[in-house]
Design an enzyme around this catalytic site. Structure first.
Site, short mmCIF file in Angstrom:
data_model
loop_
_atom_site.label_atom_id
_atom_site.label_comp_id
_atom_site.label_asym_id
_atom_site.label_seq_id
_atom_site.Cartn_x
_atom_site.Cartn_y
_atom_site.Cartn_z
N ASP A 44 -2.11 12.04 -3.31
CA ASP A 44 -2.15 13.49 -3.54
C ASP A 44 -2.19 13.74 -5.04
OD1 ASP A 44 -2.10 13.93 -0.84
OD2 ASP A 44 0.08 14.13 -0.73
N GLU A 84 0.86 -1.19 0.00
CA GLU A 84 0.00 0.00 0.00
C GLU A 84 0.89 1.23 0.00
OE1 GLU A 84 -3.13 0.40 2.92
OE2 GLU A 84 -3.75 2.34 2.06
N ASP A 97 -10.91 10.89 -5.17
CA ASP A 97 -12.08 11.77 -5.25
C ASP A 97 -11.78 12.92 -6.21
OD1 ASP A 97 -10.11 12.72 -3.36
OD2 ASP A 97 -11.50 14.39 -3.02
C1 LIG Z 1 -4.79 12.15 0.82
S1 LIG Z 1 -3.85 11.16 1.88
C2 LIG Z 1 -4.66 9.54 1.76
C3 LIG Z 1 -4.28 8.63 2.90
C4 LIG Z 1 -4.92 7.23 2.82
N1 LIG Z 1 -4.50 6.52 1.65
C5 LIG Z 1 -6.43 7.32 2.85
O1 LIG Z 1 -7.04 7.07 1.80
O2 LIG Z 1 -6.98 7.65 3.92
C6 LIG Z 1 -2.39 10.90 0.92
C7 LIG Z 1 -1.33 10.13 1.67
O3 LIG Z 1 -0.23 9.88 0.82
C8 LIG Z 1 0.97 10.21 1.50
N2 LIG Z 1 1.94 10.60 0.46
C9 LIG Z 1 1.92 11.72 -0.29
N3 LIG Z 1 2.96 11.73 -1.14
C10 LIG Z 1 3.64 10.58 -0.93
C11 LIG Z 1 4.81 10.04 -1.48
N4 LIG Z 1 5.49 10.68 -2.43
N5 LIG Z 1 5.25 8.84 -1.03
C12 LIG Z 1 4.56 8.19 -0.05
N6 LIG Z 1 3.44 8.67 0.52
C13 LIG Z 1 2.99 9.85 0.09
C14 LIG Z 1 0.60 11.36 2.42
O4 LIG Z 1 1.50 11.53 3.49
C15 LIG Z 1 -0.79 10.92 2.87
O5 LIG Z 1 -0.72 10.06 3.99
#
Ligand SMILES: C[S@@+](CC[C@H](N)C(=O)[O-])C[C@H]1O[C@@H](n2cnc3c(N)ncnc32)[C@H](O)[C@@H]1O
Length: 221
Positions: A113, A38, A149
């Site tokens: 993101d 994941e 989304d």
């Molecule tokens: C919008 S949140 C969604 C979190 C989770 N997947 C959920 O659906 O509840 C995006 C997640 O991706 C992580 N993230 C963003 N850029 C990332 C990267 N380059 N590598 C790993 N994780 C990343 C962020 O820290 C955050 O926890």
């Protein structure tokens, strides 16, 4: 502030160099269970659930945010789970360096993101320049599960994946059968926000090679 890469397993944790040899996943979590990955697991709701419901499976999580990574590690230890590895750092950097290829039966990416500004598109997990890094995780027959989304980005991800040889891409017209998987999904379902979900299978026997990917980051040549 950029945090140094870090790896945690049920046995302990340490720093990680991007120049390190590919991680010996099977030595870190011995067993014969299938691997699932994941990326961007946030607070770890789904990853923890999968570790608990499939004690014979093996799970690799990648998360950029130290706080969330630490939250998952603490909970996985508290529940005495023994089938996980958690990497802290930028997924693209980790996939390009230390994470092996072709081992995952499933890769989960939920609400990544979207990086809406065009100058930031190269930071997206799913961009023509970076998609190979994610898809190269999949074993033949492996599945990618994706949700967002941000519908514009989701449609683009679908287009990128559909143009990729050796993949079967299905846009799901209903929620997952097991309900909301992550915190973001649970929140958006309550709000009634539209969600685009994709189920993708890497066709067994097909060699992945993105027609538009930059050769510098191509994982499969
Ligand atoms: C919008 S949140 C969604 C979190 C989770 N997947 C959920 O659906 O509840 C995006 C997640 O991706 C992580 N993230 C963003 N850029 C990332 C990267 N380059 N590598 C790993 N994780 C990343 C962020 O820290 C955050 O926890």
């Amino acid at each position: 502030m950029i945090q140094p890469l870090r790896i945690a397993t049920p046995e302990g944790e340490r720093g990680l160099a991007t120049t390190a040899a590919p991680l010996p996943l099977d030595a870190l979590v011995p067993g014969s269970g299938a691997w699932e990955v994941e990326i961007g697991f946030g607070k770890g709701r789904y990853l923890l659930r999968r570790c608990r419901e499939e004690p014979g499976g093996r799970f690799l999580g990648i998360e950029l945010a130290s706080e969330y990574w630490g939250m998952f590690v603490e909970r996985a230890r508290r529940h005495r789970l023994s089938n996980w590895i958690a990497l802290r750092g930028d997924a693209l950097a980790l996939l390009a360096s230390t994470v092996p290829r072709g081992f995952a039966a499933a890769v989960h990416v939920y609400f990544p993101d979207p990086w809406p500004k065009s100058r930031h598109h190269k930071r997206r997990l799913f961009d023509p320049e970076t998609v190979d890094l994610v898809l190269s995780l999949l074993a033949p027959g492996g599945r990618l599960l994706f949700a967002t989304d941000f519908l514009e980005y989701g449609a683009l991800v679908q287009e990128i994946l559909e143009s990729y040889p050796g993949l079967e891409v299905t846009r799901r017209d209903r929620p997952w059968d097991d309900g909301a998987r992550t915190n973001y999904e649970a929140k958006y379902l309550v709000e009634g926000r539209p969600i685009l979900r994709l189920e993708v299978t890497r066709t067994p026997g097909a060699a992945p090679l993105h027609p538009r990917g930059a050769r510098g980051v191509l994982a499969a040549v």
